[in-house]
Motif scaffolding. Sequence first.
Motif, PDB file in Angstrom:
ATOM      1  N   ARG A   1      -0.041  -5.104   3.119  1.00  0.00           N
ATOM      2  CA  ARG A   1       0.551  -6.167   2.313  1.00  0.00           C
ATOM      3  C   ARG A   1      -0.545  -7.113   1.796  1.00  0.00           C
ATOM      4  NH1 ARG A   1       6.203  -7.786   2.465  1.00  0.00           N
ATOM      5  NH2 ARG A   1       5.405  -9.859   1.935  1.00  0.00           N
ATOM      6  N   ALA A   2      -1.469  -7.465   2.684  1.00  0.00           N
ATOM      7  CA  ALA A   2      -2.558  -8.363   2.290  1.00  0.00           C
ATOM      8  C   ALA A   2      -3.491  -7.701   1.274  1.00  0.00           C
ATOM      9  CB  ALA A   2      -3.337  -8.806   3.531  1.00  0.00           C
ATOM     10  N   ALA A   3      -3.817  -6.422   1.529  1.00  0.00           N
ATOM     11  CA  ALA A   3      -4.725  -5.709   0.627  1.00  0.00           C
ATOM     12  C   ALA A   3      -4.146  -5.567  -0.771  1.00  0.00           C
ATOM     13  CB  ALA A   3      -5.048  -4.338   1.210  1.00  0.00           C
ATOM     14  N   LEU A   4      -2.821  -5.450  -0.847  1.00  0.00           N
ATOM     15  CA  LEU A   4      -2.153  -5.303  -2.144  1.00  0.00           C
ATOM     16  C   LEU A   4      -1.734  -6.649  -2.736  1.00  0.00           C
ATOM     17  CD1 LEU A   4       0.058  -2.204  -1.287  1.00  0.00           C
ATOM     18  CD2 LEU A   4      -1.997  -2.229  -2.692  1.00  0.00           C
ATOM     19  N   LYS A   5      -2.126  -7.733  -2.032  1.00  0.00           N
ATOM     20  CA  LYS A   5      -1.864  -9.099  -2.516  1.00  0.00           C
ATOM     21  C   LYS A   5      -0.370  -9.369  -2.737  1.00  0.00           C
ATOM     22  CE  LYS A   5      -6.387  -9.829  -4.652  1.00  0.00           C
ATOM     23  NZ  LYS A   5      -7.048  -8.678  -4.002  1.00  0.00           N
ATOM     24  N   ILE A   6       0.446  -8.895  -1.804  1.00  0.00           N
ATOM     25  CA  ILE A   6       1.875  -9.205  -1.850  1.00  0.00           C
ATOM     26  C   ILE A   6       2.057 -10.652  -1.375  1.00  0.00           C
ATOM     27  CG2 ILE A   6       4.149  -8.592  -0.953  1.00  0.00           C
ATOM     28  CD1 ILE A   6       3.057  -5.758  -0.504  1.00  0.00           C
ATOM     29  N   PRO A   7       2.702 -11.507  -2.148  1.00  0.00           N
ATOM     30  CA  PRO A   7       2.821 -12.930  -1.785  1.00  0.00           C
ATOM     31  C   PRO A   7       3.473 -13.134  -0.422  1.00  0.00           C
ATOM     32  CG  PRO A   7       3.539 -12.558  -4.052  1.00  0.00           C
ATOM     33  CD  PRO A   7       3.350 -11.206  -3.443  1.00  0.00           C
ATOM     34  N   LYS A   8       2.933 -14.074   0.335  1.00  0.00           N
ATOM     35  CA  LYS A   8       3.507 -14.396   1.631  1.00  0.00           C
ATOM     36  C   LYS A   8       4.845 -15.111   1.447  1.00  0.00           C
ATOM     37  CE  LYS A   8      -0.797 -14.700   4.276  1.00  0.00           C
ATOM     38  NZ  LYS A   8      -1.631 -15.549   5.155  1.00  0.00           N
ATOM     39  N   GLY A   9       5.760 -14.818   2.347  1.00  0.00           N
ATOM     40  CA  GLY A   9       7.047 -15.492   2.336  1.00  0.00           C
ATOM     41  C   GLY A   9       8.018 -14.978   1.306  1.00  0.00           C
ATOM     42  N   ALA A  10       7.593 -13.991   0.521  1.00  0.00           N
ATOM     43  CA  ALA A  10       8.449 -13.480  -0.554  1.00  0.00           C
ATOM     44  C   ALA A  10       8.927 -12.078  -0.224  1.00  0.00           C
ATOM     45  CB  ALA A  10       7.696 -13.468  -1.877  1.00  0.00           C
ATOM     46  N   PRO A  11      10.160 -11.760  -0.620  1.00  0.00           N
ATOM     47  CA  PRO A  11      10.635 -10.385  -0.410  1.00  0.00           C
ATOM     48  C   PRO A  11       9.906  -9.414  -1.321  1.00  0.00           C
ATOM     49  CG  PRO A  11      12.188 -11.615  -1.757  1.00  0.00           C
ATOM     50  CD  PRO A  11      11.163 -12.604  -1.300  1.00  0.00           C
ATOM     51  N   LEU A  12       9.875  -8.165  -0.910  1.00  0.00           N
ATOM     52  CA  LEU A  12       9.220  -7.130  -1.709  1.00  0.00           C
ATOM     53  C   LEU A  12      10.245  -6.603  -2.702  1.00  0.00           C
ATOM     54  CD1 LEU A  12       6.680  -5.544  -2.162  1.00  0.00           C
ATOM     55  CD2 LEU A  12       7.315  -4.028  -0.303  1.00  0.00           C
ATOM     56  N   LYS A  13      10.309  -7.222  -3.880  1.00  0.00           N
ATOM     57  CA  LYS A  13      11.381  -6.928  -4.816  1.00  0.00           C
ATOM     58  C   LYS A  13      11.242  -5.548  -5.446  1.00  0.00           C
ATOM     59  CE  LYS A  13      13.952  -8.768  -8.739  1.00  0.00           C
ATOM     60  NZ  LYS A  13      14.073  -9.815  -9.776  1.00  0.00           N
ATOM     61  N   ASP A  14      10.170  -5.310  -6.179  1.00  0.00           N
ATOM     62  CA  ASP A  14      10.000  -4.044  -6.907  1.00  0.00           C
ATOM     63  C   ASP A  14       9.223  -3.052  -6.056  1.00  0.00           C
ATOM     64  OD1 ASP A  14      11.336  -4.873  -9.279  1.00  0.00           O
ATOM     65  OD2 ASP A  14       9.580  -6.053  -9.820  1.00  0.00           O
ATOM     66  N   ILE A  15       9.880  -2.538  -5.032  1.00  0.00           N
ATOM     67  CA  ILE A  15       9.193  -1.671  -4.063  1.00  0.00           C
ATOM     68  C   ILE A  15       8.761  -0.350  -4.674  1.00  0.00           C
ATOM     69  CG2 ILE A  15      11.387  -0.718  -3.171  1.00  0.00           C
ATOM     70  CD1 ILE A  15       9.995  -0.671  -0.383  1.00  0.00           C
ATOM     71  N   CYS A  16       9.573   0.226  -5.560  1.00  0.00           N
ATOM     72  CA  CYS A  16       9.201   1.496  -6.189  1.00  0.00           C
ATOM     73  C   CYS A  16       7.986   1.315  -7.085  1.00  0.00           C
ATOM     74  CB  CYS A  16      10.371   2.061  -6.993  1.00  0.00           C
ATOM     75  SG  CYS A  16      11.785   2.557  -5.981  1.00  0.00           S
ATOM     76  N   ASN A  17       8.000   0.230  -7.858  1.00  0.00           N
ATOM     77  CA  ASN A  17       6.878  -0.059  -8.741  1.00  0.00           C
ATOM     78  C   ASN A  17       5.602  -0.261  -7.949  1.00  0.00           C
ATOM     79  OD1 ASN A  17       5.222  -2.443 -10.300  1.00  0.00           O
ATOM     80  ND2 ASN A  17       6.141  -0.998 -11.733  1.00  0.00           N
ATOM     81  N   LEU A  18       5.692  -0.980  -6.830  1.00  0.00           N
ATOM     82  CA  LEU A  18       4.517  -1.230  -5.997  1.00  0.00           C
ATOM     83  C   LEU A  18       3.930   0.075  -5.477  1.00  0.00           C
ATOM     84  CD1 LEU A  18       2.709  -3.289  -4.365  1.00  0.00           C
ATOM     85  CD2 LEU A  18       4.309  -2.890  -2.486  1.00  0.00           C
ATOM     86  N   LEU A  19       4.770   0.917  -4.896  1.00  0.00           N
ATOM     87  CA  LEU A  19       4.269   2.171  -4.334  1.00  0.00           C
ATOM     88  C   LEU A  19       3.731   3.092  -5.417  1.00  0.00           C
ATOM     89  CD1 LEU A  19       5.761   1.146  -1.740  1.00  0.00           C
ATOM     90  CD2 LEU A  19       6.336   3.543  -1.298  1.00  0.00           C
ATOM     91  N   GLU A  20       4.451   3.215  -6.521  1.00  0.00           N
ATOM     92  CA  GLU A  20       4.039   4.177  -7.537  1.00  0.00           C
ATOM     93  C   GLU A  20       2.778   3.732  -8.272  1.00  0.00           C
ATOM     94  OE1 GLU A  20       7.799   6.835  -8.583  1.00  0.00           O
ATOM     95  OE2 GLU A  20       7.710   5.011  -9.799  1.00  0.00           O
ATOM     96  N   ASN A  21       2.621   2.435  -8.503  1.00  0.00           N
ATOM     97  CA  ASN A  21       1.388   1.954  -9.125  1.00  0.00           C
ATOM     98  C   ASN A  21       0.185   2.150  -8.222  1.00  0.00           C
ATOM     99  OD1 ASN A  21       2.350   1.175 -11.621  1.00  0.00           O
ATOM    100  ND2 ASN A  21       2.785  -0.929 -10.992  1.00  0.00           N
ATOM    101  N   ASN A  22       0.457   2.342  -6.936  1.00  0.00           N
ATOM    102  CA  ASN A  22      -0.623   2.552  -5.978  1.00  0.00           C
ATOM    103  C   ASN A  22      -0.636   3.969  -5.414  1.00  0.00           C
ATOM    104  OD1 ASN A  22      -2.065  -0.186  -5.553  1.00  0.00           O
ATOM    105  ND2 ASN A  22       0.114  -0.711  -5.584  1.00  0.00           N
ATOM    106  N   GLY A  23      -0.080   4.910  -6.191  1.00  0.00           N
ATOM    107  CA  GLY A  23      -0.325   6.312  -5.916  1.00  0.00           C
ATOM    108  C   GLY A  23       0.702   7.084  -5.129  1.00  0.00           C
ATOM    109  N   VAL A  24       1.847   6.483  -4.792  1.00  0.00           N
ATOM    110  CA  VAL A  24       2.889   7.212  -4.072  1.00  0.00           C
ATOM    111  C   VAL A  24       4.001   7.565  -5.050  1.00  0.00           C
ATOM    112  CG1 VAL A  24       4.571   7.167  -2.192  1.00  0.00           C
ATOM    113  CG2 VAL A  24       2.365   6.027  -1.911  1.00  0.00           C
ATOM    114  N   ILE A  25       4.271   8.842  -5.224  1.00  0.00           N
ATOM    115  CA  ILE A  25       5.310   9.298  -6.141  1.00  0.00           C
ATOM    116  C   ILE A  25       6.650   9.289  -5.404  1.00  0.00           C
ATOM    117  CG2 ILE A  25       6.141  11.232  -7.545  1.00  0.00           C
ATOM    118  CD1 ILE A  25       3.156  12.073  -7.805  1.00  0.00           C
ATOM    119  N   ILE A  26       7.622   8.568  -5.957  1.00  0.00           N
ATOM    120  CA  ILE A  26       8.953   8.468  -5.346  1.00  0.00           C
ATOM    121  C   ILE A  26       9.936   9.266  -6.193  1.00  0.00           C
ATOM    122  CG2 ILE A  26      10.818   6.919  -4.635  1.00  0.00           C
ATOM    123  CD1 ILE A  26       8.719   4.717  -4.357  1.00  0.00           C
ATOM    124  N   TYR A  27      10.760  10.049  -5.517  1.00  0.00           N
ATOM    125  CA  TYR A  27      11.719  10.906  -6.219  1.00  0.00           C
ATOM    126  C   TYR A  27      13.079  10.768  -5.562  1.00  0.00           C
ATOM    127  CZ  TYR A  27      13.683  15.145  -8.377  1.00  0.00           C
ATOM    128  OH  TYR A  27      14.459  16.041  -9.082  1.00  0.00           O
TER     129      TYR A  27
END
Length: 356
Positions: A132-158
């Motif tokens: 979370r820290a390495a990807l600069k996810i804001p503290k105290g905030a929910p992870l809203k766009d989880i698919c976008n986060l993973l896919e922009n960082n190389g994980v293909i979701i299907y």
Amino acid sequence: MNNRQLTFAREFRGYSQTELANSIKGLSQSNLSKFEKGLGYLSEDLQKKIIDFLDFPVSFFERKINSTITHAHYRKKSAVSKAEITKFENKCKLLGYIVDEMSESINWPEFNFIQLNIEEGYSPAYIAGYNRAALKIPKGAPLKDICNLLENNGVIIYEMEIPEKFDGISFFTDKGYPIVIINRNFPNDRKRFTIAHELGHLLMHNDFQFPISEYRDEKFKEKEANEFASEFLMPSSDIKNSLRGLKWNDLGVLKSYWLTSIASIIRRAKDLECISNDRFKHFRIEMSRYGYNKKEPIDVYIDKPQCFKNGYHLFKNELSYSDDDFVQTMNLPLDIIKDIFYYDRLVSLKVVRNIA
């Protein structure tokens, strides 16, 4: 003909050795069994009959699909037959094979998540927080766009159309591309937790990256993946204060904010020692009484996976691929191509007439 590819095609079509042998004149189950084990021979005539019957291109039987399904999760494993599991996992392997084939023409996003060796004492919570820290996810905030986060960082979701008893699956393709497959029919809160859970497996339980001890059996890995997902979606430092003295009326607000299920919030409160075991049991009884174990209230937000879909549209629009081009390039039958690339599938609608 590659004997392993024959086994793959037979199992994918849902035939046992006996059923296939009974469907093809001149083919015996014993000869088929020996051939699939690499110990026997089948005439060219029999091979052609098998290929025609299974309806796979001839070229498919010269390829090799080796993707190993390392992390598969079945909600009701006791109710899932071996044949169902095999067919489901083979479809997942086909997706991995297609991702690899597509990589010859397009670049998938680079894998930016950090894999830490859990055998060296890094806890699932630490690995989740570190990423979370390495990807600069804001503290105290929910992870809203989880698919976008993973896919922009190389994980293909299907998202796959599969029975309710199958939860999720994750693996690295033969060329090393990480894939997470989730059940398209699940509610969004469950999809989000499944995605985070599978990410945990990819980061912590990749045998090709770090040797994994034998004592980390399936049950142990599942527990670690759940711990990772809980911290990744609901960091303890951010959620703990709001879980102290948790009340029933708080749960809807917390679910709407953190975008996770009520069940996972209750479990999080217990694991972080914000509620007692008795209070936890009380919440579980209330969940059952209101029917929330089967269907929770409040439909939370989740973004849609786009990476694989965008890859498909690149082939269709930029490279001008037709369905026949996909068949020839992927060495797969048309029905599988249409099933995997379901994005152009039309939804059947009916006209409703008002009768005055």
